[in-house]
Scaffold this motif. Structure first.
Motif, PDB file in Angstrom:
ATOM      1  N   ALA A 257       0.812  -1.220   0.000  1.00 46.29           N
ATOM      2  CA  ALA A 257       0.000   0.000   0.000  1.00 46.29           C
ATOM      3  C   ALA A 257       0.847   1.273   0.000  1.00 46.29           C
ATOM      4  CB  ALA A 257      -0.933   0.015   1.204  1.00 46.29           C
ATOM      5  N   GLU A 258       1.958   1.265   0.729  1.00 44.22           N
ATOM      6  CA  GLU A 258       2.806   2.453   0.834  1.00 44.22           C
ATOM      7  C   GLU A 258       4.265   2.042   1.011  1.00 44.22           C
ATOM      8  OE1 GLU A 258       1.506   5.164   3.945  1.00 44.22           O
ATOM      9  OE2 GLU A 258      -0.554   4.457   3.688  1.00 44.22           O
ATOM     10  N   LEU A 259       5.138   2.893   0.522  1.00 42.16           N
ATOM     11  CA  LEU A 259       6.582   2.727   0.703  1.00 42.16           C
ATOM     12  C   LEU A 259       7.167   4.085   1.069  1.00 42.16           C
ATOM     13  CD1 LEU A 259       7.328   0.683  -2.545  1.00 42.16           C
ATOM     14  CD2 LEU A 259       7.405  -0.212  -0.211  1.00 42.16           C
ATOM     15  N   ARG A 260       8.032   4.096   2.077  1.00 44.73           N
ATOM     16  CA  ARG A 260       8.706   5.343   2.407  1.00 44.73           C
ATOM     17  C   ARG A 260      10.075   5.042   2.976  1.00 44.73           C
ATOM     18  NH1 ARG A 260       9.366   7.610   7.384  1.00 44.73           N
ATOM     19  NH2 ARG A 260       7.910   6.752   8.884  1.00 44.73           N
ATOM     20  N   GLU A 261      11.019   5.896   2.621  1.00 41.62           N
ATOM     21  CA  GLU A 261      12.385   5.760   3.132  1.00 41.62           C
ATOM     22  C   GLU A 261      12.375   5.943   4.648  1.00 41.62           C
ATOM     23  OE1 GLU A 261      15.212   5.205   1.279  1.00 41.62           O
ATOM     24  OE2 GLU A 261      14.016   5.066  -0.555  1.00 41.62           O
ATOM     25  N   SER A 262      13.216   5.201   5.332  1.00 40.24           N
ATOM     26  CA  SER A 262      13.388   5.393   6.765  1.00 40.24           C
ATOM     27  C   SER A 262      14.250   6.638   6.982  1.00 40.24           C
ATOM     28  CB  SER A 262      14.064   4.178   7.387  1.00 40.24           C
ATOM     29  OG  SER A 262      14.410   4.451   8.730  1.00 40.24           O
ATOM     30  N   ARG A 263      13.851   7.484   7.909  1.00 36.24           N
ATOM     31  CA  ARG A 263      14.632   8.685   8.215  1.00 36.24           C
ATOM     32  C   ARG A 263      15.827   8.363   9.110  1.00 36.24           C
ATOM     33  NH1 ARG A 263       9.353  10.484   9.487  1.00 36.24           N
ATOM     34  NH2 ARG A 263       8.388  11.304   7.621  1.00 36.24           N
ATOM     35  N   SER A 264      15.708   7.273   9.888  1.00 34.12           N
ATOM     36  CA  SER A 264      16.768   6.956  10.853  1.00 34.12           C
ATOM     37  C   SER A 264      17.680   5.812  10.410  1.00 34.12           C
ATOM     38  CB  SER A 264      16.143   6.594  12.204  1.00 34.12           C
ATOM     39  OG  SER A 264      15.301   5.466  12.061  1.00 34.12           O
ATOM     40  N   ARG A 265      17.275   5.059   9.398  1.00 34.43           N
ATOM     41  CA  ARG A 265      18.073   3.910   8.966  1.00 34.43           C
ATOM     42  C   ARG A 265      18.251   3.942   7.451  1.00 34.43           C
ATOM     43  NH1 ARG A 265      17.386  -1.082  12.677  1.00 34.43           N
ATOM     44  NH2 ARG A 265      16.620  -0.129  14.570  1.00 34.43           N
ATOM     45  N   PRO A 266      19.410   4.323   6.979  1.00 36.25           N
ATOM     46  CA  PRO A 266      19.623   4.413   5.530  1.00 36.25           C
ATOM     47  C   PRO A 266      19.581   3.057   4.818  1.00 36.25           C
ATOM     48  CG  PRO A 266      21.654   4.886   6.713  1.00 36.25           C
ATOM     49  CD  PRO A 266      20.584   4.759   7.748  1.00 36.25           C
ATOM     50  N   ASN A 267      19.697   1.970   5.568  1.00 39.06           N
ATOM     51  CA  ASN A 267      19.690   0.641   4.964  1.00 39.06           C
ATOM     52  C   ASN A 267      18.297  -0.008   4.941  1.00 39.06           C
ATOM     53  OD1 ASN A 267      19.492   0.219   7.758  1.00 39.06           O
ATOM     54  ND2 ASN A 267      20.530  -1.754   7.643  1.00 39.06           N
TER      55      ASN A 267
END
Length: 158
Positions: A109-119
């Motif tokens: 349903a949704e995808l978003r980059e993690s702000r605290s974990r670049p991996n």
């Protein structure tokens, strides 16, 4: 590894999981007892026959939820999940009974980059479970922290 990395997922992607499960009386009674749930709806056949509209015991909805999500793991998050972040909008529009077989589908349903974990990134899945008649018996939105493909595997696959 069976799971899919965050960067391989697409919004709208649909997984129709091939794993199905027939729910037994033992599943329901053991789960209900293990979780200290004394509800007669799950444990007392005579009570249900005499006092409910269903006339038989219902499968514990917490078991249904866990089974629905569990069936999805092999195709979506096995080995790529960092953490389950939450379940929202959990619904049980129809009951399950002993002997019912469920099948599950999962939609991204949704995808978003993690702000605290670049991996890693945050994925929201919508899980839906159906009985053998095709009736929707459970659904939920589940958010999880999912690993991105490691850089060293990208270089090898290129």
């Amino acid at each position: 590894m069976a799971g899919i990395y965050f960067d391989e997922l697409k919004v709208g992607q649909l997984f129709r999981h091939t794993l199905r499960r027939t729910i037994t009386e033992a599943d329901n009674v053991f789960f209900t007892a293990l979780t200290h749930n004394p509800a007669l709806l799950h444990l007392d056949e005579e009570y249900c026959r005499e006092h409910t509209e269903f006339g038989q015991r219902l499968v514990n909805s917490a078991f249904t939820l866990g089974l629905m999500v569990g069936i999805s793991v092999g195709d979506t998050t096995l080995g790529t999940a960092v953490a389950n972040l939450g379940w929202d909008e959990v619904r049980f529009p129809k009951p399950l009974f002993h002997g019912d077989t469920i099948r599950v589908e999962t939609e991204v349903a949704e995808l978003r980059e993690s702000r605290s974990r670049p991996n890693a990134g945050i994925v929201t899945f919508i899980h839906r479970a159906y009985n053998q008649h095709g009736d929707l018996v459970a659904s939920c939105r589940r958010s999880g922290l999912q690993l991105k493909r490691p850089a060293d595997t990208e270089e090898r696959s290129a």
